[in-house]
Scaffold this active site. Structure first.
Site, PDB file in Angstrom:
ATOM      1  N   THR A  69      11.019  -4.016   2.780  1.00  0.00           N
ATOM      2  CA  THR A  69      10.050  -4.713   3.447  1.00  0.00           C
ATOM      3  C   THR A  69      10.336  -6.276   3.644  1.00  0.00           C
ATOM      4  O   THR A  69      11.515  -6.509   2.954  1.00  0.00           O
ATOM      5  CB  THR A  69       8.621  -4.698   3.103  1.00  0.00           C
ATOM      6  OG1 THR A  69       7.738  -5.204   3.873  1.00  0.00           O
ATOM      7  CG2 THR A  69       8.588  -4.885   1.515  1.00  0.00           C
TER       8      THR A  69
ATOM      9  N   ASP B 149       9.576   1.613  12.591  1.00  0.00           N
ATOM     10  CA  ASP B 149       8.331   0.904  12.756  1.00  0.00           C
ATOM     11  C   ASP B 149       8.201   1.087  14.246  1.00  0.00           C
ATOM     12  O   ASP B 149       7.097   1.358  14.786  1.00  0.00           O
ATOM     13  CB  ASP B 149       8.791  -0.607  12.713  1.00  0.00           C
ATOM     14  CG  ASP B 149       8.469  -1.160  11.193  1.00  0.00           C
ATOM     15  OD1 ASP B 149       7.747  -0.381  10.636  1.00  0.00           O
ATOM     16  OD2 ASP B 149       8.909  -1.944  10.726  1.00  0.00           O
TER      17      ASP B 149
ATOM     18  N   TYR C  31      -3.688  -5.119  10.045  1.00  0.00           N
ATOM     19  CA  TYR C  31      -4.891  -4.042   9.635  1.00  0.00           C
ATOM     20  C   TYR C  31      -5.743  -4.379   8.531  1.00  0.00           C
ATOM     21  O   TYR C  31      -6.714  -3.861   8.175  1.00  0.00           O
ATOM     22  CB  TYR C  31      -4.075  -2.619   9.151  1.00  0.00           C
ATOM     23  CG  TYR C  31      -2.916  -2.709   8.054  1.00  0.00           C
ATOM     24  CD1 TYR C  31      -3.215  -3.161   6.788  1.00  0.00           C
ATOM     25  CD2 TYR C  31      -1.472  -2.943   8.638  1.00  0.00           C
ATOM     26  CE1 TYR C  31      -2.172  -3.481   5.985  1.00  0.00           C
ATOM     27  CE2 TYR C  31      -0.716  -3.348   7.757  1.00  0.00           C
ATOM     28  CZ  TYR C  31      -1.044  -3.514   6.209  1.00  0.00           C
ATOM     29  OH  TYR C  31       0.242  -3.771   5.393  1.00  0.00           O
TER      30      TYR C  31
ATOM     31  N   LEU D 239       0.914  -1.203   0.162  1.00  0.00           N
ATOM     32  CA  LEU D 239       0.020  -0.052   0.009  1.00  0.00           C
ATOM     33  C   LEU D 239       0.861   1.203   0.085  1.00  0.00           C
ATOM     34  O   LEU D 239       0.380   2.329  -0.097  1.00  0.00           O
ATOM     35  CB  LEU D 239      -0.853   0.136   1.416  1.00  0.00           C
ATOM     36  CG  LEU D 239      -1.902  -1.102   1.338  1.00  0.00           C
ATOM     37  CD1 LEU D 239      -2.555  -0.910   2.657  1.00  0.00           C
ATOM     38  CD2 LEU D 239      -2.877  -1.172   0.335  1.00  0.00           C
TER      39      LEU D 239
ATOM     40  N   LYS E 198      14.550  -6.968   5.691  1.00  0.00           N
ATOM     41  CA  LYS E 198      14.758  -5.997   6.478  1.00  0.00           C
ATOM     42  C   LYS E 198      16.123  -6.263   7.366  1.00  0.00           C
ATOM     43  O   LYS E 198      16.662  -5.255   7.987  1.00  0.00           O
ATOM     44  CB  LYS E 198      13.618  -5.918   7.676  1.00  0.00           C
ATOM     45  CG  LYS E 198      12.303  -5.217   7.043  1.00  0.00           C
ATOM     46  CD  LYS E 198      11.273  -5.316   8.052  1.00  0.00           C
ATOM     47  CE  LYS E 198      10.049  -4.382   7.709  1.00  0.00           C
ATOM     48  NZ  LYS E 198       9.118  -3.944   8.838  1.00  0.00           N
TER      49      LYS E 198
HETATM   50  P1  NAP Z   1       7.624 -12.697  11.725  1.00  0.00           P
HETATM   51  O1  NAP Z   1       8.711 -11.966  11.864  1.00  0.00           O
HETATM   52  O2  NAP Z   1       7.465 -13.789  10.719  1.00  0.00           O
HETATM   53  O3  NAP Z   1       7.038 -12.858  13.249  1.00  0.00           O
HETATM   54  C1  NAP Z   1       5.833 -13.480  13.431  1.00  0.00           C
HETATM   55  C2  NAP Z   1       5.748 -13.844  14.791  1.00  0.00           C
HETATM   56  O4  NAP Z   1       4.362 -14.444  15.019  1.00  0.00           O
HETATM   57  C3  NAP Z   1       6.806 -14.836  15.430  1.00  0.00           C
HETATM   58  O5  NAP Z   1       6.947 -14.730  16.739  1.00  0.00           O
HETATM   59  C4  NAP Z   1       5.951 -16.289  15.252  1.00  0.00           C
HETATM   60  O6  NAP Z   1       6.394 -17.284  16.024  1.00  0.00           O
HETATM   61  C5  NAP Z   1       4.596 -15.766  15.633  1.00  0.00           C
HETATM   62  N1  NAP Z   1       3.369 -16.445  15.055  1.00  0.00           N
HETATM   63  C6  NAP Z   1       3.377 -16.899  13.893  1.00  0.00           C
HETATM   64  N2  NAP Z   1       2.251 -17.855  13.867  1.00  0.00           N
HETATM   65  C7  NAP Z   1       1.646 -17.884  15.155  1.00  0.00           C
HETATM   66  C8  NAP Z   1       0.655 -18.652  15.670  1.00  0.00           C
HETATM   67  N3  NAP Z   1      -0.008 -19.437  14.819  1.00  0.00           N
HETATM   68  N4  NAP Z   1       0.581 -18.752  16.885  1.00  0.00           N
HETATM   69  C9  NAP Z   1       1.221 -17.840  17.637  1.00  0.00           C
HETATM   70  N5  NAP Z   1       2.448 -17.316  17.187  1.00  0.00           N
HETATM   71  C10 NAP Z   1       2.630 -17.270  15.941  1.00  0.00           C
HETATM   72  O7  NAP Z   1       6.527 -11.616  11.009  1.00  0.00           O
HETATM   73  P2  NAP Z   1       6.473 -10.024  11.374  1.00  0.00           P
HETATM   74  O8  NAP Z   1       7.024  -9.421  10.325  1.00  0.00           O
HETATM   75  O9  NAP Z   1       6.955  -9.647  12.981  1.00  0.00           O
HETATM   76  O10 NAP Z   1       4.806  -9.579  11.284  1.00  0.00           O
HETATM   77  C11 NAP Z   1       3.896  -9.846  12.361  1.00  0.00           C
HETATM   78  C12 NAP Z   1       2.844  -9.253  11.865  1.00  0.00           C
HETATM   79  O11 NAP Z   1       3.022  -7.808  12.290  1.00  0.00           O
HETATM   80  C13 NAP Z   1       2.084  -9.304  10.619  1.00  0.00           C
HETATM   81  O12 NAP Z   1       1.223 -10.147  10.246  1.00  0.00           O
HETATM   82  C14 NAP Z   1       1.663  -7.824  10.141  1.00  0.00           C
HETATM   83  O13 NAP Z   1       0.334  -8.018   9.697  1.00  0.00           O
HETATM   84  C15 NAP Z   1       2.236  -7.160  11.443  1.00  0.00           C
HETATM   85  N6  NAP Z   1       2.898  -5.912  10.884  1.00  0.00           N
HETATM   86  C16 NAP Z   1       2.232  -4.686  11.151  1.00  0.00           C
HETATM   87  C17 NAP Z   1       2.898  -3.635  10.459  1.00  0.00           C
HETATM   88  C18 NAP Z   1       2.238  -2.271  10.703  1.00  0.00           C
HETATM   89  O14 NAP Z   1       2.771  -1.414  10.198  1.00  0.00           O
HETATM   90  N7  NAP Z   1       0.940  -2.097  11.081  1.00  0.00           N
HETATM   91  C19 NAP Z   1       4.289  -3.537  10.543  1.00  0.00           C
HETATM   92  C20 NAP Z   1       4.941  -4.913  10.426  1.00  0.00           C
HETATM   93  C21 NAP Z   1       4.311  -6.217  10.600  1.00  0.00           C
HETATM   94  P3  NAP Z   1       7.328 -18.456  15.513  1.00  0.00           P
HETATM   95  O15 NAP Z   1       8.718 -17.677  15.492  1.00  0.00           O
HETATM   96  O16 NAP Z   1       7.195 -19.672  16.604  1.00  0.00           O
HETATM   97  O17 NAP Z   1       6.911 -18.814  13.921  1.00  0.00           O
END
Ligand code: NAP
Length: 287
Positions: free
Chosen positions: A68, A108, A229, A22, A72
């Site tokens: 992204t 972030d 979101y 986006l 990162k």
């Molecule tokens: P990431 O680095 O892949 O981390 C995901 C985390 O969630 C890990 O700790 C993972 O655990 C855990 N997880 C995944 N599936 C799970 C489940 N079924 N039950 C419990 N824990 C689970 O991803 P990320 O980049 O941090 O992004 C995470 C979320 O943040 C995204 O979905 C996105 O929507 C959101 N986000 C939002 C913004 C914003 O600006 N609003 C910015 C960035 C991200 P494991 O290590 O055990 O897999």
């Protein structure tokens, strides 16, 4: 796009894939609103071509890029300089190029902090953070920077939660940073002791439906924030709302991390509210 000239400055986002982003629509709308002769595009960069792409962007005189998934962390090693905040978060989401020199930033944590501050003053509060990935580490840094008294990191893998705690605790001696495994019975009293609950796992997105903690763990006086979101209301936020909690999704975080990046490149003062309005419009379109 009309109005491009030889003087137009260029910024963009690199990721793989990136077609869903986006950011181009959000940044271009704000660049236009600010009257800047700038344009923002998306570049799909394969992981094995990251270094060539970043050096090429620097050589072309691009002003800066957002970075992204999945670049990162990898992009950090290519930087001439990395901001202290990006080091703490362990990731770069914004690069500024100055005559070939590359500086890595992370917006972030600041984006989340600015968004959550609209609803709650985190000073002296306890925050329960769900997840231990990239977004969680940014929220962890933001919560500590905002003066949280306590931060509990709950993840399905205890070791991942411990790693985030170890990365942030030394920089924030005034915040007590704890970690727990979500399946552990001790997690419930820890969560009940927190005024703020933040989801930074993908659980609740369309491709990962569900709720990251049982709905009956939530207390009516808690503020519940979901970094997701799309959908605008996850199962967690719906359950929290039904239990009487104040809630917010992650759209404002996306707008505010973008506003901070735009300021780093242009020196202008973007309006996060107008960037968020663009995102609300985009995310309410049928997809
Ligand atoms: P990431 O680095 O892949 O981390 C995901 C985390 O969630 C890990 O700790 C993972 O655990 C855990 N997880 C995944 N599936 C799970 C489940 N079924 N039950 C419990 N824990 C689970 O991803 P990320 O980049 O941090 O992004 C995470 C979320 O943040 C995204 O979905 C996105 O929507 C959101 N986000 C939002 C913004 C914003 O600006 N609003 C910015 C960035 C991200 P494991 O290590 O055990 O897999």
């Amino acid at each position: 796009m009309s109005g491009l000239t030889a003087a137009t400055r260029l910024a963009g986002v690199i990721g793989w894939p990136v077609a869903h982003s986006l950011s181009p629509a959000m940044h271009n709308a704000e660049m236009r609103r600010l009257g800047l002769d700038w344009a923002y595009v998306a570049w799909a960069v394969r992981p094995e071509r990251l270094e060539a792409a970043v050096r090429g962007l620097a050589a072309l005189g691009v002003a800066g890029v957002n970075v992204t998934v999945p670049h990162k962390q990898a992009v950090m090693a290519l930087m001439d300089e990395v901001s202290p905040e990006a080091r703490l978060v362990g990731a770069v989401n914004t690069v500024r190029f100055d005559d070939g020199r590359m500086t890595g930033h992370n917006t972030d944590a600041a984006g989340w902090m600015a968004d959550v501050a609209r609803d709650v003053d985190l000073r002296g509060k306890a925050v329960f953070l769900l997840g231990a990935g990239g977004a969680a580490r940014a929220v962890a840094v933001g919560a500590c920077q905002a003066g949280a008294r306590e931060l509990v990191i709950g993840a399905r893998r205890m070791h991942a939660a411990e790693e985030v705690a170890e990365a942030v605790q030394p920089a924030f001696p005034h915040t007590r940073v704890l970690f727990t495994a979500l399946a552990d019975a001790a997690s419930l009293p820890l969560l009940e002791g927190c005024e703020v609950v933040v989801n930074a796992t993908p659980v609740g997105m369309q491709h990962s439906p569900g709720i990251p903690v049982p709905a009956d763990w939530l207390l009516p006086d808690q503020f519940v924030y979901d970094t997701i979101y799309a959908p605008a209301e996850t199962a967690l936020l719906a359950a929290a709302r039904e239990r009487g909690c104040q809630t917010r999704n992650g759209l404002g975080m996306l707008a505010r991390q973008g506003a901070a990046a735009l300021e780093i490149w242009t020196g202008s003062q973007p309006d996060p509210a107008s960037m968020e309005e663009t995102l609300v419009r985009l995310t309410s379109l049928p997809r």
